[in-house]
Motif scaffolding. Structure first.
Motif, PDB file in Angstrom:
ATOM      1  N   UNK A  48       0.819  -1.212   0.000  1.00 39.92           N
ATOM      2  CA  UNK A  48       0.000   0.000   0.000  1.00 39.92           C
ATOM      3  C   UNK A  48       0.847   1.254   0.000  1.00 39.92           C
ATOM      4  N   UNK A  49       1.893   1.269   0.847  1.00 35.19           N
ATOM      5  CA  UNK A  49       2.789   2.425   0.889  1.00 35.19           C
ATOM      6  C   UNK A  49       3.507   2.603  -0.442  1.00 35.19           C
ATOM      7  N   UNK A  50       3.920   1.473  -1.049  1.00 36.67           N
ATOM      8  CA  UNK A  50       4.601   1.544  -2.337  1.00 36.67           C
ATOM      9  C   UNK A  50       3.679   2.120  -3.400  1.00 36.67           C
ATOM     10  N   UNK A  51       2.400   1.658  -3.385  1.00 32.81           N
ATOM     11  CA  UNK A  51       1.442   2.189  -4.350  1.00 32.81           C
ATOM     12  C   UNK A  51       1.221   3.682  -4.169  1.00 32.81           C
ATOM     13  N   UNK A  52       1.080   4.114  -2.903  1.00 31.09           N
ATOM     14  CA  UNK A  52       0.866   5.535  -2.631  1.00 31.09           C
ATOM     15  C   UNK A  52       2.078   6.357  -3.055  1.00 31.09           C
ATOM     16  N   UNK A  53       3.276   5.848  -2.753  1.00 28.58           N
ATOM     17  CA  UNK A  53       4.483   6.580  -3.127  1.00 28.58           C
ATOM     18  C   UNK A  53       4.668   6.597  -4.638  1.00 28.58           C
ATOM     19  N   UNK A  54       4.251   5.518  -5.307  1.00 28.12           N
ATOM     20  CA  UNK A  54       4.334   5.495  -6.766  1.00 28.12           C
ATOM     21  C   UNK A  54       3.420   6.554  -7.378  1.00 28.12           C
ATOM     22  N   UNK A  55       2.199   6.666  -6.830  1.00 27.48           N
ATOM     23  CA  UNK A  55       1.273   7.685  -7.305  1.00 27.48           C
ATOM     24  C   UNK A  55       1.849   9.077  -7.067  1.00 27.48           C
ATOM     25  N   UNK A  56       2.406   9.298  -5.862  1.00 25.40           N
ATOM     26  CA  UNK A  56       2.998  10.599  -5.543  1.00 25.40           C
ATOM     27  C   UNK A  56       4.165  10.913  -6.474  1.00 25.40           C
ATOM     28  N   UNK A  57       4.990   9.890  -6.744  1.00 23.29           N
ATOM     29  CA  UNK A  57       6.130  10.084  -7.640  1.00 23.29           C
ATOM     30  C   UNK A  57       5.665  10.429  -9.050  1.00 23.29           C
ATOM     31  N   UNK A  58       4.634   9.736  -9.516  1.00 26.30           N
ATOM     32  CA  UNK A  58       4.113  10.026 -10.858  1.00 26.30           C
ATOM     33  C   UNK A  58       3.570  11.447 -10.942  1.00 26.30           C
ATOM     34  N   UNK A  59       2.866  11.883  -9.873  1.00 26.13           N
ATOM     35  CA  UNK A  59       2.337  13.246  -9.859  1.00 26.13           C
ATOM     36  C   UNK A  59       3.464  14.270  -9.883  1.00 26.13           C
ATOM     37  N   UNK A  60       4.519  14.003  -9.090  1.00 25.09           N
ATOM     38  CA  UNK A  60       5.641  14.937  -9.054  1.00 25.09           C
ATOM     39  C   UNK A  60       6.358  14.980 -10.396  1.00 25.09           C
ATOM     40  N   UNK A  61       6.494  13.804 -11.041  1.00 20.21           N
ATOM     41  CA  UNK A  61       7.131  13.784 -12.358  1.00 20.21           C
ATOM     42  C   UNK A  61       6.290  14.534 -13.379  1.00 20.21           C
ATOM     43  N   UNK A  62       4.958  14.384 -13.274  1.00 19.59           N
ATOM     44  CA  UNK A  62       4.070  15.130 -14.176  1.00 19.59           C
ATOM     45  C   UNK A  62       4.180  16.629 -13.931  1.00 19.59           C
ATOM     46  N   UNK A  63       4.229  17.025 -12.636  1.00 17.05           N
ATOM     47  CA  UNK A  63       4.378  18.443 -12.309  1.00 17.05           C
ATOM     48  C   UNK A  63       5.703  18.982 -12.834  1.00 17.05           C
ATOM     49  N   UNK A  64       6.764  18.175 -12.700  1.00 16.38           N
ATOM     50  CA  UNK A  64       8.077  18.602 -13.173  1.00 16.38           C
ATOM     51  C   UNK A  64       8.077  18.781 -14.684  1.00 16.38           C
ATOM     52  N   UNK A  65       7.435  17.843 -15.381  1.00 16.00           N
ATOM     53  CA  UNK A  65       7.355  17.948 -16.836  1.00 16.00           C
ATOM     54  C   UNK A  65       6.576  19.198 -17.247  1.00 16.00           C
ATOM     55  N   UNK A  66       5.447  19.454 -16.552  1.00 16.05           N
ATOM     56  CA  UNK A  66       4.652  20.639 -16.860  1.00 16.05           C
ATOM     57  C   UNK A  66       5.443  21.912 -16.561  1.00 16.05           C
ATOM     58  N   UNK A  67       6.173  21.903 -15.449  1.00 11.69           N
ATOM     59  CA  UNK A  67       6.962  23.077 -15.073  1.00 11.69           C
ATOM     60  C   UNK A  67       8.040  23.364 -16.113  1.00 11.69           C
ATOM     61  N   UNK A  68       8.683  22.315 -16.599  1.00 10.92           N
ATOM     62  CA  UNK A  68       9.711  22.510 -17.624  1.00 10.92           C
ATOM     63  C   UNK A  68       9.099  23.082 -18.904  1.00 10.92           C
ATOM     64  N   UNK A  69       7.898  22.582 -19.240  1.00 14.17           N
ATOM     65  CA  UNK A  69       7.216  23.105 -20.423  1.00 14.17           C
ATOM     66  C   UNK A  69       6.871  24.575 -20.245  1.00 14.17           C
ATOM     67  N   UNK A  70       6.342  24.922 -19.057  1.00 13.52           N
ATOM     68  CA  UNK A  70       5.976  26.316 -18.788  1.00 13.52           C
ATOM     69  C   UNK A  70       7.202  27.218 -18.791  1.00 13.52           C
ATOM     70  N   UNK A  71       8.313  26.729 -18.215  1.00 13.93           N
ATOM     71  CA  UNK A  71       9.534  27.532 -18.179  1.00 13.93           C
ATOM     72  C   UNK A  71      10.034  27.791 -19.588  1.00 13.93           C
ATOM     73  N   UNK A  72      10.014  26.736 -20.426  1.00 16.95           N
ATOM     74  CA  UNK A  72      10.467  26.903 -21.807  1.00 16.95           C
ATOM     75  C   UNK A  72       9.579  27.895 -22.549  1.00 16.95           C
ATOM     76  N   UNK A  73       8.266  27.794 -22.332  1.00 17.03           N
ATOM     77  CA  UNK A  73       7.339  28.724 -22.983  1.00 17.03           C
ATOM     78  C   UNK A  73       7.526  30.143 -22.457  1.00 17.03           C
ATOM     79  N   UNK A  74       7.767  30.260 -21.148  1.00 16.28           N
ATOM     80  CA  UNK A  74       7.986  31.577 -20.541  1.00 16.28           C
ATOM     81  C   UNK A  74       9.235  32.230 -21.135  1.00 16.28           C
ATOM     82  N   UNK A  75      10.305  31.455 -21.276  1.00 14.34           N
ATOM     83  CA  UNK A  75      11.533  32.004 -21.849  1.00 14.34           C
ATOM     84  C   UNK A  75      11.312  32.414 -23.306  1.00 14.34           C
ATOM     85  N   UNK A  76      10.530  31.612 -24.023  1.00 16.09           N
ATOM     86  CA  UNK A  76      10.251  31.938 -25.425  1.00 16.09           C
ATOM     87  C   UNK A  76       9.476  33.243 -25.531  1.00 16.09           C
TER      88      UNK A  76
END
Length: 208
Positions: A48-76
């Motif tokens: 259960x803890x592994x599943x919860x941490x996996x979900x949290x990790x996926x969310x953080x990776x998604x947030x990081x990907x979105x942040x990188x996209x926004x930063x690139x667009x902001x710089x552009x």
């Protein structure tokens, strides 16, 4: 002493050993069952803890990907002059330089109006001037637009279109042709009165 009692006395020790063995065996059996159940519960909790941490990790990776996209667009957008400080002088200088490069009639005149908040359109130039002078005023963080009015006389429609296209490709900033009125046709061409509207999103003030 009766024979049964004598047999019991002789077998007592063995019976005690047998009872102790049975007790130890039962203890081991129940202990192993308890350990097994504990391991199963622990495994389920870990999964259960592994599943919860996996979900949290996926969310953080998604947030990081979105942040990188926004930063690139902001710089552009910053490089394009859409975000940040308005380079008003360069807009006018580039308009004059573009006219000179194309060799259009030297009758260009222009007026660059004060910036106005997109969120407060229709409040008049007085409010716009106050907004520009007070960066901490309400609405100062919203997008601004700057109207560049220019008039050129003695030119042709093709020259006007060439001026706008060439200017759009060289000026640092995004604008749209808000209006363009043509009139006074003559042998040397006609007159054009146009308004170019630049849009700028100021950078948010850093917290002190």
């Amino acid at each position: 002493m009766s024979p049964e009692r004598e047999i019991f006395q002789r077998s007592r020790r063995r019976l005690n050993i047998l009872g102790a063995s049975i007790f130890v065996a039962l203890t081991l059996v129940f202990g192993s069952i308890y350990s097994r159940d504990s391991l199963i519960r622990g495994l389920a909790t870990s999964q259960g803890l592994l599943g919860a941490r996996t979900v949290t990790l996926n969310l953080k990776q998604s947030d990081l990907s979105s942040m990188r996209t926004y930063i690139a667009r902001y710089r552009e957008l910053t490089q394009q002059g859409v975000v940040g400080a308005a380079e008003r002088e360069s807009w006018v200088e580039q308009l004059v330089a573009t006219r000179n490069e194309l060799g259009i009639a030297e009758t260009l005149s222009y007026v660059l109006k004060p910036p106005r908040s997109v969120a407060e359109q229709g409040q008049g130039d007085v409010a716009a001037a106050a907004l520009a002078a007070e960066p901490d005023a309400p609405g100062a963080g919203s997008a601004l637009y700057h109207d560049l009015d220019f008039e050129i006389r003695g030119s042709h429609e093709g020259e006007l279109l060439a001026l706008l296209n060439e200017y759009r490709g060289k000026v640092k900033g995004r604008f749209r042709v808000q209006s363009c009125r043509l009139g006074s046709p003559g042998s040397n061409g006609l007159s054009a009165q146009c308004t170019l509207r630049f849009f700028i999103q100021p950078e948010p003030k850093k917290a002190q």
